[in-house]
Design a protein around this motif. Structure first.
Motif, PDB file in Angstrom:
ATOM      1  N   UNK A  31       0.839  -1.221  -0.003  1.00 44.06           N
ATOM      2  CA  UNK A  31      -0.042   0.235   0.194  1.00 44.06           C
ATOM      3  C   UNK A  31       0.326   1.063  -0.133  1.00 44.06           C
ATOM      4  N   UNK A  32       0.120   2.246  -0.104  1.00 44.89           N
ATOM      5  CA  UNK A  32       1.102   4.008  -0.165  1.00 44.89           C
ATOM      6  C   UNK A  32       2.126   3.618   1.314  1.00 44.89           C
ATOM      7  N   UNK A  33       1.620   3.455   1.945  1.00 46.57           N
ATOM      8  CA  UNK A  33       2.926   3.398   3.387  1.00 46.57           C
ATOM      9  C   UNK A  33       3.882   3.190   2.926  1.00 46.57           C
ATOM     10  N   UNK A  34       4.007   1.667   2.682  1.00 48.82           N
ATOM     11  CA  UNK A  34       4.757   0.574   2.471  1.00 48.82           C
ATOM     12  C   UNK A  34       5.555   1.010   1.093  1.00 48.82           C
ATOM     13  N   UNK A  35       4.963   1.804   0.313  1.00 47.87           N
ATOM     14  CA  UNK A  35       6.536   2.199  -0.924  1.00 47.87           C
ATOM     15  C   UNK A  35       6.430   3.100  -0.993  1.00 47.87           C
ATOM     16  N   UNK A  36       6.646   4.166   0.344  1.00 48.38           N
ATOM     17  CA  UNK A  36       6.707   5.460   0.778  1.00 48.38           C
ATOM     18  C   UNK A  36       7.924   4.747   1.382  1.00 48.38           C
ATOM     19  N   UNK A  37       7.605   3.688   2.110  1.00 51.72           N
ATOM     20  CA  UNK A  37       9.024   3.344   3.487  1.00 51.72           C
ATOM     21  C   UNK A  37       9.918   2.454   2.592  1.00 51.72           C
ATOM     22  N   UNK A  38       9.651   1.714   1.590  1.00 47.28           N
ATOM     23  CA  UNK A  38      10.902   1.674   0.389  1.00 47.28           C
ATOM     24  C   UNK A  38      11.528   2.854  -0.417  1.00 47.28           C
ATOM     25  N   UNK A  39      11.158   3.492  -0.691  1.00 46.26           N
ATOM     26  CA  UNK A  39      10.932   4.555  -1.323  1.00 46.26           C
ATOM     27  C   UNK A  39      12.143   5.784  -0.849  1.00 46.26           C
ATOM     28  N   UNK A  40      11.829   5.511   0.652  1.00 50.08           N
ATOM     29  CA  UNK A  40      13.615   6.454   1.869  1.00 50.08           C
ATOM     30  C   UNK A  40      13.960   5.068   1.612  1.00 50.08           C
ATOM     31  N   UNK A  41      14.231   4.568   1.818  1.00 47.45           N
ATOM     32  CA  UNK A  41      15.199   3.477   2.156  1.00 47.45           C
ATOM     33  C   UNK A  41      16.082   2.683   0.918  1.00 47.45           C
ATOM     34  N   UNK A  42      15.475   2.633  -0.018  1.00 48.80           N
ATOM     35  CA  UNK A  42      16.491   3.022  -1.494  1.00 48.80           C
ATOM     36  C   UNK A  42      17.395   4.030  -1.583  1.00 48.80           C
ATOM     37  N   UNK A  43      16.538   5.484  -1.321  1.00 44.01           N
ATOM     38  CA  UNK A  43      16.811   6.850  -0.774  1.00 44.01           C
ATOM     39  C   UNK A  43      18.600   6.559   0.122  1.00 44.01           C
ATOM     40  N   UNK A  44      18.049   6.174   1.045  1.00 45.17           N
ATOM     41  CA  UNK A  44      19.511   6.118   1.477  1.00 45.17           C
ATOM     42  C   UNK A  44      20.175   5.400   1.851  1.00 45.17           C
ATOM     43  N   UNK A  45      19.919   4.088   0.888  1.00 44.13           N
ATOM     44  CA  UNK A  45      21.408   3.712  -0.126  1.00 44.13           C
ATOM     45  C   UNK A  45      21.681   4.413  -1.274  1.00 44.13           C
ATOM     46  N   UNK A  46      20.704   4.822  -1.685  1.00 42.97           N
ATOM     47  CA  UNK A  46      21.301   5.560  -3.318  1.00 42.97           C
ATOM     48  C   UNK A  46      22.695   7.042  -2.297  1.00 42.97           C
TER      49      UNK A  46
END
Lengths: 366, 366
Positions: free
Chosen positions: A140-155
């Motif tokens: 759901x949107x909350x999960x996609x948002x968390x994944x987006x932030x997790x990927x941004x940290x790695x980047x």
């Protein structure tokens, strides 16, 4: 937050299966359904809507904060106490997670039911299989948002490491791995998503090499497979660089893997069969004569676990749906020489997949 | 390394229980017995001495390096493949870990045995309970060495943080926790032992507070409960400091907990009953009228898990033996005001316990 929504979806499944209650013991599923992040907690979900959250005394305060909307039961023997509660409230058919509950755990539940039966109350246990995991596949949107932030940290962690010159000859795989981890933590990750892979030179030909004291050398491949966990959600990314001048064979292998990875990403779409998605990338590699050098699947789902459904590979089954979070990570490994893997995390949508790992996939020559 | 020695100890247990084989599936137990650190592996230990280590294709190379002395079986369905191997080699009584194997896992083993029975080979499954965990309670020299190094990393990380002035008013609990974690990683830890606890002011009165954006303030307690994992072994340590001037009530609570902690450490000895060890510290706190403010056990075993046997508390059972690794961690928590916990990791010996966490326990006023 969407916890109540998620519980309603599980309640619908339970009702459909004619269950009175579901005892959720897989801690990740409990977190998904309630928001609870402690190390001991279980959920008794009842089809009549009166749920009970169980934990032990260490987490009374935390449960009050994180799970304020569900009745709380505090008991050291959390799962059996919830089963007793279910039976006491008249549940006849109780679902449990047979892929997670241990044999000893089932024996304890059976003993609760035997006690109840001795008192004249009959109840039965039945496996719900991976009913909650089935819900978790579509984010759901909350999960996609968390994944987006997790990927941004790695980047951002990788960008900082490269910019500061930390990826240079003479440093060891272990040093690079630890600095990458430390940067992700400093940038807000709760933890690395898994043991960071740093593989250089011939080690890069080992798909899951553990970083050791091998030193980075000019002219070698440097393969980094890593991710950050944010709010429990895992990012997953692989980039392969060359230190110094890239040789022709390195450019050739790199371009081949990049083309395969692009083909894999292009094949991600609603309704796509996971075997066909794998084939889209694998065919590119096989056509170049390197089919034997790509010994793993193309990708996997990511979320509260680093590896979850759907598996995208030759042995996979099923089709993709909008909202699934998956990796695309082909590789070509030449034993004794070196290997390349390129991996992104993406969200399947009705349109183009959304790319969450934004680091460039051009061959980076440092 | 001592893996072969450890397997011989399990073999003795198995022989005593008249088992032909033991299927070890708890990954930590597999690591303890073989040295394997991957995410999928299982051990078939046979009383005739011909063991088989199973994993999947991702770990063929790693198994060759880490487990060179045991026959290797590579199969995606690792555990059922090992069960088939056991039955094929004539094992009649096969032990399994009922506290770890899932209900679905047992069903899969039962199905292997049913197939064998249809072919005329009869075998049966029986739980070995926590046979390997029972061996793990007493640490050998390699394990004590790993714990010593893990504790040294935690000590050094805290010393560095304090020396650099990172524990000062205005910083948040989350910032301090992340820096402590990053330092431990930079000093060679594989990971923090658990989610680092940083609790300041009134938060320090919550035994297991999760760090948040609360800022450190002058005059407040700062409680740090953290540890490092080295070679798979976990250190565990808590120190409570005061930022700036300590008030009388803070000194009073601190001295009380320190006295209780010293009493608990003094009670650690070969043959000591764990309930009596807990009481040695608890009595000091109760005598000062704070019995109700110490709501948890005194300590627990540490090793490949952060919490393992023996539990040292009012509900514990059993006595201590030389080589056990335990924590001693009394606390006094005054809701709304603040709390103090002081925790060390120690090894029980025939003489004085060996203290592994060497950071001073004098009230540190920063």
């Amino acid at each position: 937050m969407r916890y109540a929504e998620r519980r309603e979806r599980l309640r619908a499944t339970a009702t459909e299966r004619e269950l009175d209650a579901v005892l959720v013991t897989n801690l990740l599923n409990v977190r998904y359904l309630t928001g609870f992040t402690g190390s001991n907690g279980a959920l008794l979900l009842r089809t009549d809507g009166t749920d009970v959250f169980g934990t032990d005394g260490r987490y009374t305060t935390q449960a009050g904060t994180q799970v304020p909307d569900i009745e709380l039961l505090v008991d050291r023997a959390t799962v059996t106490a919830l089963a007793r509660e279910a039976v006491g409230r008249g549940a006849g058919r109780i679902g449990y997670e047979s892929h997670h509950l241990t044999v000893d755990g089932l024996r304890a539940l059976e003993s609760v039911l035997a006690d109840a039966a001795a008192g004249g109350t009959v109840a039965e246990l039945t496996s719900v299989q991976r009913a909650v995991e089935a819900l978790r596949v579509v984010k759901d949107d909350d999960e996609v948002d968390a994944l987006r932030r997790a990927c941004a940290v790695a980047d951002a962690a990788l960008a900082e490491l490269a910019a500061e010159g930390a990826l240079r000859p003479g440093r060891t795989e272990l040093q690079v791995g630890r600095e990458l981890d430390a940067r992700m933590l400093a940038m807000g990750a709760e933890a690395p998503s898994f043991e960071t892979i740093v593989a250089t030179g011939a080690n890069s030909a080992v798909p899951h090499h553990r970083p050791d004291s091998t030193e980075l050398r000019a002219g070698d491949f440097l393969k980094l497979d890593f991710g950050a966990t944010v709010d429990g959600y895992h990012s997953d990314m692989t980039r392969t660089l060359v230190l110094g001048e890239a040789a022709d064979w390195q450019r050739e292998v790199y371009e081949l893997v990049a083309a395969a990875q692009a083909a894999g990403r292009a094949a991600l779409g609603v309704g796509a069969d996971v075997v066909a998605v794998d084939a889209a990338a694998r065919d590119v590699i096989a056509a170049a004569g390197h089919g034997g050098h790509f010994p793993h699947g193309l990708g996997h789902g990511v979320g509260l676990e680093i590896h979850e459904a759907p598996g995208i590979g030759q042995l996979g089954a099923g089709t993709l749906a909008a909202g699934m979070a998956v990796t695309v990570e082909p590789g070509v490994y030449l034993p004794g020489h070196g290997g390349v893997r390129i991996e992104d995390t993406l969200i399947v949508t009705d349109d183009e997949p959304e790319l969450l790992t934004l680091t460039s996939k051009e061959l980076l020559v440092l």
